[in-house]
Scaffold this motif. Structure first.
Motif, PDB file in Angstrom:
ATOM      1  N   SER A  32       0.776  -1.138  -0.126  1.00 14.40           N
ATOM      2  CA  SER A  32       0.009  -0.091   0.107  1.00 14.40           C
ATOM      3  C   SER A  32       0.788   1.309  -0.084  1.00 14.40           C
ATOM      4  N   ARG A  33       2.027   1.151   0.273  1.00 20.51           N
ATOM      5  CA  ARG A  33       3.223   2.078   0.172  1.00 20.51           C
ATOM      6  C   ARG A  33       2.783   3.469   1.404  1.00 20.51           C
ATOM      7  N   VAL A  34       2.469   2.676   2.814  1.00 17.71           N
ATOM      8  CA  VAL A  34       2.627   3.779   3.781  1.00 17.71           C
ATOM      9  C   VAL A  34       3.886   3.649   4.195  1.00 17.71           C
ATOM     10  N   GLY A  35       4.350   4.667   4.857  1.00 14.70           N
ATOM     11  CA  GLY A  35       5.798   4.793   5.358  1.00 14.70           C
ATOM     12  C   GLY A  35       6.099   4.275   6.858  1.00 14.70           C
ATOM     13  N   ARG A  36       4.936   3.803   7.340  1.00 15.31           N
ATOM     14  CA  ARG A  36       5.473   3.755   8.751  1.00 15.31           C
ATOM     15  C   ARG A  36       4.299   2.760   9.425  1.00 15.31           C
ATOM     16  N   ILE A  37       4.805   1.853  10.481  1.00 12.86           N
ATOM     17  CA  ILE A  37       3.896   1.074  11.096  1.00 12.86           C
ATOM     18  C   ILE A  37       4.032   1.267  12.520  1.00 12.86           C
ATOM     19  N   SER A  38       3.046   1.562  13.532  1.00 14.56           N
ATOM     20  CA  SER A  38       3.279   1.673  14.913  1.00 14.56           C
ATOM     21  C   SER A  38       2.310   0.572  15.286  1.00 14.56           C
ATOM     22  N   TYR A  39       3.155  -0.257  16.417  1.00 20.24           N
ATOM     23  CA  TYR A  39       1.934  -1.214  17.077  1.00 20.24           C
ATOM     24  C   TYR A  39       2.103  -1.238  18.320  1.00 20.24           C
TER      25      TYR A  39
END
Length: 199
Positions: free
Chosen positions: A101-108
């Protein structure tokens, strides 16, 4: 004692969606895509055990919260400035979906001993060209609660599952805490459930 009221947006929305999924009897994961200011662009929750829902995957093992949040992004551009916030450490499917999807970041918020795949994917050329920054888990009760809710869900839905066996073997302390949470049919409010384990 920590309070959910202290959670900043977009985490508060992630937790609300997680709780909604829990009450519905689905795996308790919520996810949102937000910009750098915290404004929510799209949202999703786990719907693996749900009936069909407009615009989201449901009733299929692909109905993960992260995938449902990412469905709202078009393929017309990239989204390096956006972050996917999710309650649990993303699995292989969700990490790949975020990259695609080309998001720049994941935060979990919380670790997932069974399905979490952070650091476990072999990078492809696509991943090298479009790197994904991954952050998590959150500290304290805010980072422990989603994992406990996930374990409680599995104790309720499939007590003999591989997930439960793994947690009983590696983290019996978390299983003991999770057993103090109300099962979905008996659950009251998100704040009450959080208060039971935030001590």
């Amino acid at each position: 004692m920590p309070h959910l009221d202290a959670l900043m947006s977009p985490w508060s929305e992630v937790y609300d969606l997680m709780w909604e999924a829990y009450l519905s009897g689905s795996i308790p994961v919520g996810a949102v895509v937000a910009d750098g200011e915290g404004a929510i662009v799209s949202r999703g929750r786990n719907r693996i055990f749900d009936a069909a829902h407009a615009g989201q995957l449901a009733g299929t093992r692909l109905g993960h919260a992260e995938v449902n949040a990412l469905i709202g992004l078009t393929s017309q551009r990239t989204y390096d400035e956006l972050t996917l916030f999710t309650a649990l450490e993303p699995c292989h499917l969700c990490l790949a979906a975020a990259t695609t999807s080309r998001v720049g970041r994941i935060s979990y918020a919380a670790a997932d001993l069974y399905g979490g795949a952070v650091g476990k994917l072999l990078p492809s050329e696509d991943m090298r060209v479009h790197p994904l920054v991954v952050e998590g888990p959150l500290a304290g009760a805010e980072g422990r609660f989603p994992e406990l809710l996930h374990v409680r869900h599995m104790l309720w839905r499939v007590p003999g599952s591989n997930v439960v066996r793994l947690y009983r073997a590696l983290r019996p302390d978390l299983v003991a805490l999770a057993e103090h949470l109300p099962a979905p049919p008996e659950a009251t409010t998100l704040a009450d459930a959080f208060a039971r384990v935030a001590k």
